[in-house]
Enzyme design. Structure first.
Site, PDB file in Angstrom:
ATOM      1  CD  GLU A  11      -2.597   5.787   6.548  1.00  0.00           C
ATOM      2  OE1 GLU A  11      -2.610   5.620   5.435  1.00  0.00           O
ATOM      3  OE2 GLU A  11      -1.681   5.260   7.470  1.00  0.00           O
ATOM      4  N   GLY A  71       2.890   2.643  10.726  1.00  0.00           N
ATOM      5  CA  GLY A  71       3.864   3.570  10.408  1.00  0.00           C
ATOM      6  C   GLY A  71       4.554   4.080  11.838  1.00  0.00           C
ATOM      7  CG  HIS A 115      -5.581   1.957   5.405  1.00  0.00           C
ATOM      8  ND1 HIS A 115      -5.027   3.110   6.047  1.00  0.00           N
ATOM      9  CD2 HIS A 115      -4.560   1.165   5.314  1.00  0.00           C
ATOM     10  CE1 HIS A 115      -3.797   2.895   6.517  1.00  0.00           C
ATOM     11  NE2 HIS A 115      -3.532   1.431   5.679  1.00  0.00           N
ATOM     12  CG  ASN A 129      -1.725   1.162   1.432  1.00  0.00           C
ATOM     13  OD1 ASN A 129      -1.975   2.084   0.618  1.00  0.00           O
ATOM     14  ND2 ASN A 129      -2.412   1.419   2.573  1.00  0.00           N
ATOM     15  CB  SER A 180       5.817  -1.431  11.731  1.00  0.00           C
ATOM     16  OG  SER A 180       5.338  -0.004  12.075  1.00  0.00           O
ATOM     17  CE  LYS A 228      -0.015   3.353   4.408  1.00  0.00           C
ATOM     18  NZ  LYS A 228       0.137   3.456   5.945  1.00  0.00           N
ATOM     19  CD  GLU A 261      -3.012  -2.305   7.460  1.00  0.00           C
ATOM     20  OE1 GLU A 261      -2.119  -2.394   6.838  1.00  0.00           O
ATOM     21  OE2 GLU A 261      -3.763  -1.358   7.113  1.00  0.00           O
TER      22      GLU A 261
HETATM   23  P1  13P Z   1       3.253   0.555   7.643  1.00  0.00           P
HETATM   24  O1  13P Z   1       3.975  -0.539   7.034  1.00  0.00           O
HETATM   25  O2  13P Z   1       4.111   1.708   6.872  1.00  0.00           O
HETATM   26  O3  13P Z   1       3.262   0.461   9.010  1.00  0.00           O
HETATM   27  O4  13P Z   1       1.965   0.904   7.139  1.00  0.00           O
HETATM   28  C1  13P Z   1       0.865  -0.115   7.205  1.00  0.00           C
HETATM   29  C2  13P Z   1      -0.137   0.152   6.367  1.00  0.00           C
HETATM   30  O5  13P Z   1      -1.064   1.137   6.751  1.00  0.00           O
HETATM   31  C3  13P Z   1      -0.585  -0.731   5.246  1.00  0.00           C
HETATM   32  O6  13P Z   1      -1.761  -0.276   4.834  1.00  0.00           O
END
Ligand code: 13P
Length: 253
Positions: A95, A169, A93, A10, A209, A12, A163
């Site tokens: 976010e 992140g 997601h 992903n 992560s 983003k 997640e």
């Molecule tokens: P990270 O791997 O950067 O923690 O992000 C995970 C994520 O949000 C995948 O959709």
């Protein structure tokens, strides 16, 4: 492991279409001998157009609207995504839930639209740090799954991504116990909700992560069918390393 393992990147809001194109081409060239893992690239919408990939590679989108067309400024329909060769769409997601205030009701509409278009939703669920601290994890996951999948009759076309919000992140990965606990809860909830379906065929993946350093430990956790990778999917070396680790470990799972 029954479901074919998945490693999805992903991106983003990162990479221009030109960057996306060379990233995907280079990654594919480095992964020519991979065929036991489904690899999904999820660039921003602009990186999906005119991008062609073949098995075991697929394209995914990070979001969609549930309507086919109309006055929805800034949105994109599943039909538009399908026309670009997209097979998967991320829904819910963290976010989208926490930065853009998406509700379980919206998420459910999107899941229905994606399945109706014969695409596969990657439904993301996960608790915040506060929710985990106050013992609400199970309730949150249950609500997100039940509401997000309301009126869905079959699990045949669905990926669930666990997640935890606090692991996204942050460089903090959920422990083996936390991942295995959450995933077995997800399986229990799905087997009650979809008593007619074979849960074992539905991939449940982990995100938060994931890096080449922790991928081996995490993919070895019983019940983990792959990863949804954020930051580490932006770098060819780390993304392809994670895929190679999953490909190696699943042989013995
Ligand atoms: P990270 O791997 O950067 O923690 O992000 C995970 C994520 O949000 C995948 O959709």
């Amino acid at each position: 492991m029954v479901a074919t393992p998945i490693v999805a990147g992903n991106w983003k809001m990162n990479k221009t279409p030109t960057e996306a194109c060379s990233f995907i081409q280079e990654s594919v060239n480095l992964l020519l001998d991979i065929d036991r893992v489904k690899v999904i690239f999820l660039p921003p919408f602009t990186g999906l157009f005119d991008m062609h990939v073949e098995h075991p590679f697929s394209l995914g989108a990070q979001n969609c609207h549930w309507e086919d067309q109309g006055a929805f400024t800034g949105e994109i329909s599943v039909g538009m995504l399908k026309d670009c060769g997209v097979s998967y769409v991320i829904v819910g997601h963290s976010e989208r839930r926490h930065v853009f205030s998406e509700t379980n009701d919206w998420i459910n509409r999107k899941v229905k639209a994606i399945i109706a278009a014969d695409l596969i939703p990657i439904l993301c669920i996960g608790e915040t740090f506060e929710q985990r601290k106050s013992g609400q994890t199970n309730q949150v996951l249950e609500e997100q799954l039940q509401d997000g999948l309301e009126m869905i009759n079959s699990l045949e076309k669905l990926v669930v991504a666990y997640e935890p919000v606090w692991a996204i992140g942050t460089g903090i990965t959920a422990s083996v116990e936390q991942v295995s606990g959450a995933l077995s809860l997800v399986r229990d909830i799905l087997s009650i909700q979809f008593s007619d379906s074979n849960i074992d065929n539905s991939p449940i993946i982990y995100g938060g992560s994931v890096t080449p350093t922790n991928a081996e430990e995490l993919i070895s956790v019983p019940g983990v069918d792959g990863f949804l990778v954020g930051g580490a999917s932006l770098n060819i070396e780390s993304f392809t390393s994670i895929i190679k680790i999953v490909d190696k470990i699943i042989l013995n799972k």
